[in-house]
Design a protein around this motif. Structure first.
Motif, PDB file in Angstrom:
ATOM      1  N   MET A  99      39.782  32.422  29.379  1.00  0.00           N
ATOM      2  CA  MET A  99      41.119  31.181  29.068  1.00  0.00           C
ATOM      3  C   MET A  99      40.651  30.581  28.660  1.00  0.00           C
ATOM      4  N   PRO A 100      41.440  29.973  28.350  1.00  0.00           N
ATOM      5  CA  PRO A 100      40.920  28.412  27.002  1.00  0.00           C
ATOM      6  C   PRO A 100      40.808  28.034  27.487  1.00  0.00           C
ATOM      7  N   ASP A 101      40.092  26.640  26.822  1.00  0.00           N
ATOM      8  CA  ASP A 101      40.014  24.933  27.343  1.00  0.00           C
ATOM      9  C   ASP A 101      40.940  24.129  27.800  1.00  0.00           C
ATOM     10  N   GLY A 102      41.016  23.512  28.488  1.00  0.00           N
ATOM     11  CA  GLY A 102      42.151  22.854  29.682  1.00  0.00           C
ATOM     12  C   GLY A 102      42.970  23.766  30.839  1.00  0.00           C
ATOM     13  N   TYR A 103      42.401  24.517  30.414  1.00  0.00           N
ATOM     14  CA  TYR A 103      43.435  25.342  32.395  1.00  0.00           C
ATOM     15  C   TYR A 103      42.670  24.857  33.168  1.00  0.00           C
ATOM     16  N   ARG A 104      43.351  25.092  34.145  1.00  0.00           N
ATOM     17  CA  ARG A 104      42.539  24.322  35.596  1.00  0.00           C
ATOM     18  C   ARG A 104      43.037  25.523  36.575  1.00  0.00           C
ATOM     19  N   VAL A 105      42.536  25.560  37.707  1.00  0.00           N
ATOM     20  CA  VAL A 105      43.263  26.373  39.430  1.00  0.00           C
ATOM     21  C   VAL A 105      43.678  25.438  40.150  1.00  0.00           C
ATOM     22  N   SER A 106      44.615  25.624  40.706  1.00  0.00           N
ATOM     23  CA  SER A 106      45.215  24.562  41.889  1.00  0.00           C
ATOM     24  C   SER A 106      45.260  25.027  42.835  1.00  0.00           C
ATOM     25  N   VAL A 107      44.038  24.834  43.803  1.00  0.00           N
ATOM     26  CA  VAL A 107      44.305  25.557  45.269  1.00  0.00           C
ATOM     27  C   VAL A 107      44.848  24.442  46.561  1.00  0.00           C
ATOM     28  N   VAL A 108      46.209  24.704  47.348  1.00  0.00           N
ATOM     29  CA  VAL A 108      46.084  23.671  48.049  1.00  0.00           C
ATOM     30  C   VAL A 108      46.634  24.047  49.307  1.00  0.00           C
ATOM     31  N   ALA A 110      47.110  28.773  41.964  1.00  0.00           N
ATOM     32  CA  ALA A 110      47.979  28.761  40.823  1.00  0.00           C
ATOM     33  C   ALA A 110      46.934  28.077  39.807  1.00  0.00           C
ATOM     34  N   LEU A 111      47.320  29.124  38.467  1.00  0.00           N
ATOM     35  CA  LEU A 111      46.956  28.844  37.306  1.00  0.00           C
ATOM     36  C   LEU A 111      47.075  27.697  36.488  1.00  0.00           C
ATOM     37  N   LEU A 112      46.746  26.816  35.908  1.00  0.00           N
ATOM     38  CA  LEU A 112      47.821  25.578  35.005  1.00  0.00           C
ATOM     39  C   LEU A 112      47.615  25.474  34.098  1.00  0.00           C
ATOM     40  N   ASN A 113      48.183  25.022  33.330  1.00  0.00           N
ATOM     41  CA  ASN A 113      47.846  25.033  31.845  1.00  0.00           C
ATOM     42  C   ASN A 113      47.507  23.977  31.138  1.00  0.00           C
ATOM     43  N   PRO A 114      47.220  23.629  30.076  1.00  0.00           N
ATOM     44  CA  PRO A 114      46.648  22.555  29.898  1.00  0.00           C
ATOM     45  C   PRO A 114      47.564  20.973  30.240  1.00  0.00           C
ATOM     46  N   LYS A 115      48.839  21.677  29.791  1.00  0.00           N
ATOM     47  CA  LYS A 115      49.565  20.584  30.535  1.00  0.00           C
ATOM     48  C   LYS A 115      50.229  20.082  31.958  1.00  0.00           C
ATOM     49  N   ASP A 130      50.710  28.483  34.731  1.00  0.00           N
ATOM     50  CA  ASP A 130      50.873  29.574  34.075  1.00  0.00           C
ATOM     51  C   ASP A 130      50.793  30.520  34.483  1.00  0.00           C
ATOM     52  N   TYR A 131      51.572  31.792  34.556  1.00  0.00           N
ATOM     53  CA  TYR A 131      52.307  33.182  35.194  1.00  0.00           C
ATOM     54  C   TYR A 131      50.908  33.987  34.459  1.00  0.00           C
ATOM     55  N   ALA A 132      51.036  33.933  32.863  1.00  0.00           N
ATOM     56  CA  ALA A 132      50.269  34.948  32.119  1.00  0.00           C
ATOM     57  C   ALA A 132      48.495  35.030  32.115  1.00  0.00           C
ATOM     58  N   VAL A 133      47.915  34.069  32.362  1.00  0.00           N
ATOM     59  CA  VAL A 133      46.431  33.740  32.402  1.00  0.00           C
ATOM     60  C   VAL A 133      46.490  35.072  32.972  1.00  0.00           C
ATOM     61  N   ASP A 134      45.224  35.659  33.189  1.00  0.00           N
ATOM     62  CA  ASP A 134      44.435  36.280  34.271  1.00  0.00           C
ATOM     63  C   ASP A 134      45.661  36.968  35.458  1.00  0.00           C
ATOM     64  N   LYS A 176      32.972  32.753  31.718  1.00  0.00           N
ATOM     65  CA  LYS A 176      31.439  32.317  31.981  1.00  0.00           C
ATOM     66  C   LYS A 176      31.018  31.011  30.504  1.00  0.00           C
ATOM     67  N   HIS A 177      31.984  31.628  29.199  1.00  0.00           N
ATOM     68  CA  HIS A 177      31.390  31.548  28.609  1.00  0.00           C
ATOM     69  C   HIS A 177      32.525  30.333  27.634  1.00  0.00           C
ATOM     70  N   VAL A 178      33.407  30.342  28.604  1.00  0.00           N
ATOM     71  CA  VAL A 178      33.813  28.339  28.657  1.00  0.00           C
ATOM     72  C   VAL A 178      33.590  27.835  28.751  1.00  0.00           C
ATOM     73  N   ARG A 179      32.155  26.767  28.996  1.00  0.00           N
ATOM     74  CA  ARG A 179      31.994  25.782  29.611  1.00  0.00           C
ATOM     75  C   ARG A 179      33.104  24.939  30.533  1.00  0.00           C
ATOM     76  N   THR A 180      33.583  23.898  30.170  1.00  0.00           N
ATOM     77  CA  THR A 180      34.827  23.726  31.553  1.00  0.00           C
ATOM     78  C   THR A 180      35.413  24.180  32.142  1.00  0.00           C
ATOM     79  N   ILE A 181      35.502  25.417  32.165  1.00  0.00           N
ATOM     80  CA  ILE A 181      36.073  26.222  33.227  1.00  0.00           C
ATOM     81  C   ILE A 181      34.824  26.710  34.139  1.00  0.00           C
ATOM     82  N   THR A 182      33.931  26.758  33.519  1.00  0.00           N
ATOM     83  CA  THR A 182      32.683  27.413  34.069  1.00  0.00           C
ATOM     84  C   THR A 182      32.509  25.897  35.367  1.00  0.00           C
ATOM     85  N   HIS A 183      31.810  24.701  35.061  1.00  0.00           N
ATOM     86  CA  HIS A 183      31.775  23.695  35.217  1.00  0.00           C
ATOM     87  C   HIS A 183      32.622  23.519  36.462  1.00  0.00           C
ATOM     88  N   MET A 184      33.957  23.451  35.922  1.00  0.00           N
ATOM     89  CA  MET A 184      34.730  23.248  37.612  1.00  0.00           C
ATOM     90  C   MET A 184      35.319  23.823  38.666  1.00  0.00           C
TER      91      MET A 184
END
Length: 88
Positions: A1-10, A26-31, A35-39, A68-76
């Motif tokens: 997953m590219p840097d900047g992607y996030r997961v919304s859980v509500v 839902a998976l959210l793109n950097p904006k 994003d329906y194409a990631v995973d 796991k190779h994307v540090r910001t995602i792993t931290h999140m």
């Protein structure tokens, strides 16, 4: 997953299953857009609905394992907090 992607859980009165204590994810793109194409094999190209807390934890663990190779995602993923929409 590219840097900047996030997961919304509500969960809330206007989410699918929220009235039964279930979650949406839902998976959210950097904006910040969906994003329906990631995973896609996990999310099926859509928002995941009617999830138990165990489902959410399992999906987040798989996303963490895959990215796991994307540090910001792993931290999140290590600090994700499930929240009700009403608690904002």
């Amino acid at each position: 997953m590219p840097d900047g992607y996030r997961v919304s859980v509500v969960r809330g009165p206007f989410t699918y299953g929220g009235d039964r204590g279930l979650w949406e994810m839902a998976l959210l793109n950097p904006k910040g857009g969906l994003d329906y194409a990631v995973d896609e094999d996990i999310c099926g190209g859509d928002v995941l609905v009617y999830l138990t807390e165990a489902n959410v934890i399992d999906i987040l663990a798989e996303l963490k394992r895959r990215h796991k190779h994307v540090r910001t995602i792993t931290h999140m993923f290590n600090t994700v907090i499930l929240r009700d929409e009403e608690s904002d």
